[in-house]
Write a protein that holds these residues in place. Structure first.
Motif, PDB file in Angstrom:
ATOM      1  N   GLY A 269       0.787  -1.176   0.185  1.00  0.00           N
ATOM      2  CA  GLY A 269       0.154   0.017  -0.016  1.00  0.00           C
ATOM      3  C   GLY A 269       0.682   1.499   0.032  1.00  0.00           C
ATOM      4  N   LYS A 270       2.154   1.257   0.304  1.00  0.00           N
ATOM      5  CA  LYS A 270       3.002   2.414   0.195  1.00  0.00           C
ATOM      6  C   LYS A 270       3.869   2.254  -1.147  1.00  0.00           C
ATOM      7  CE  LYS A 270       3.071   3.001   5.034  1.00  0.00           C
ATOM      8  NZ  LYS A 270       3.824   3.026   6.221  1.00  0.00           N
ATOM      9  N   GLY A 271       4.250   3.186  -1.806  1.00  0.00           N
ATOM     10  CA  GLY A 271       5.663   3.411  -2.691  1.00  0.00           C
ATOM     11  C   GLY A 271       4.512   3.630  -3.842  1.00  0.00           C
ATOM     12  N   PRO A 272       5.001   3.781  -5.003  1.00  0.00           N
ATOM     13  CA  PRO A 272       4.580   3.974  -6.275  1.00  0.00           C
ATOM     14  C   PRO A 272       3.956   2.754  -6.774  1.00  0.00           C
ATOM     15  CG  PRO A 272       7.118   3.484  -6.587  1.00  0.00           C
ATOM     16  CD  PRO A 272       6.848   3.625  -5.024  1.00  0.00           C
ATOM     17  N   LYS A 273       2.886   2.941  -7.771  1.00  0.00           N
ATOM     18  CA  LYS A 273       2.039   2.130  -8.361  1.00  0.00           C
ATOM     19  C   LYS A 273       2.752   1.385  -9.140  1.00  0.00           C
ATOM     20  CE  LYS A 273      -0.524   5.127 -11.035  1.00  0.00           C
ATOM     21  NZ  LYS A 273      -0.044   4.786 -12.490  1.00  0.00           N
ATOM     22  N   ALA A 274       2.414   0.096  -9.555  1.00  0.00           N
ATOM     23  CA  ALA A 274       2.905  -0.768 -10.766  1.00  0.00           C
ATOM     24  C   ALA A 274       2.848  -0.028 -11.779  1.00  0.00           C
ATOM     25  CB  ALA A 274       2.365  -1.937 -10.600  1.00  0.00           C
ATOM     26  N   PRO A 275       3.773   0.136 -12.779  1.00  0.00           N
ATOM     27  CA  PRO A 275       3.732   0.658 -14.076  1.00  0.00           C
ATOM     28  C   PRO A 275       2.427   0.012 -14.874  1.00  0.00           C
ATOM     29  CG  PRO A 275       5.593  -0.313 -13.884  1.00  0.00           C
ATOM     30  CD  PRO A 275       5.057  -0.536 -12.548  1.00  0.00           C
ATOM     31  N   SER A 276       1.537   0.786 -15.617  1.00  0.00           N
ATOM     32  CA  SER A 276       0.616   0.075 -16.156  1.00  0.00           C
ATOM     33  C   SER A 276       0.500   0.572 -17.746  1.00  0.00           C
ATOM     34  CB  SER A 276      -0.843   0.453 -15.557  1.00  0.00           C
ATOM     35  OG  SER A 276      -0.876   1.913 -15.471  1.00  0.00           O
ATOM     36  N   THR A 277       0.871   1.617 -18.109  1.00  0.00           N
ATOM     37  CA  THR A 277       1.017   2.048 -19.483  1.00  0.00           C
ATOM     38  C   THR A 277       2.620   1.741 -19.986  1.00  0.00           C
ATOM     39  OG1 THR A 277       1.959   4.165 -19.069  1.00  0.00           O
ATOM     40  CG2 THR A 277      -0.280   4.103 -18.953  1.00  0.00           C
ATOM     41  N   ASP A 278       2.394   1.733 -21.265  1.00  0.00           N
ATOM     42  CA  ASP A 278       3.890   1.522 -22.030  1.00  0.00           C
ATOM     43  C   ASP A 278       4.841   2.400 -21.785  1.00  0.00           C
ATOM     44  OD1 ASP A 278       2.905  -0.603 -23.091  1.00  0.00           O
ATOM     45  OD2 ASP A 278       2.330   0.005 -25.124  1.00  0.00           O
ATOM     46  N   ASP A 279       4.361   3.762 -21.547  1.00  0.00           N
ATOM     47  CA  ASP A 279       5.598   4.896 -21.117  1.00  0.00           C
ATOM     48  C   ASP A 279       5.877   4.559 -19.703  1.00  0.00           C
ATOM     49  OD1 ASP A 279       5.402   5.952 -23.414  1.00  0.00           O
ATOM     50  OD2 ASP A 279       4.025   7.667 -23.124  1.00  0.00           O
ATOM     51  N   GLU A 280       4.993   4.200 -18.874  1.00  0.00           N
ATOM     52  CA  GLU A 280       5.538   3.909 -17.220  1.00  0.00           C
ATOM     53  C   GLU A 280       6.276   2.868 -17.336  1.00  0.00           C
ATOM     54  OE1 GLU A 280       1.807   3.572 -15.412  1.00  0.00           O
ATOM     55  OE2 GLU A 280       1.484   5.673 -15.069  1.00  0.00           O
TER      56      GLU A 280
END
Length: 118
Positions: A59-70
């Motif tokens: 629940g802490k930290g950045p969310k998992a990358p979901s877009t191609d750019d991310e």
């Protein structure tokens, strides 16, 4: 409003020589792992890439990358942090932990295991 290319520049990408920030080279003979690791973590926090070496709490930290750019940015940052690690360890340690397609976190964990076992 900035376009997606200009807004994706990350502060970690501005570091051209990690040795300017972390003057300690980690070696097996001259064990300074605690100092080296703490300096590295401070640097990683200040450049917003600590999550590439230390798994954030749920629940802490950045969310998992979901877009191609991310995903591309995550991959670039991971390679950058991996280069930082490889640049400030001895050749002996490098040959010990170097693995194809590794992540920065895996390399970090391998170093931790080497020095925590001693």
């Amino acid at each position: 409003m900035p376009d997606s290319k200009s807004s994706s520049f990350h502060p970690a990408l501005a570091v051209s020589n990690i040795r300017n920030f972390i003057p300690v080279v980690l070696e097996t003979e001259n064990v300074q792992y605690g100092t080296w690791a703490e300096l590295f973590k401070i640097h990683a926090r200040s450049h917003r890439v600590i999550h590439h070496i230390i798994k954030p709490e749920a629940g802490k930290g950045p969310k998992a990358p979901s877009t191609d750019d991310e995903k591309e940015l995550w991959s670039t940052l991971n390679a950058t942090v991996l280069q930082w690690i490889y640049s400030i360890i001895s050749n002996d340690l490098l040959t010990t932990i170097l693995e194809p397609d590794s992540t920065a976190m895996a390399a970090w964990d391998r170093l931790h295991d080497i020095f925590q076992d001693n």
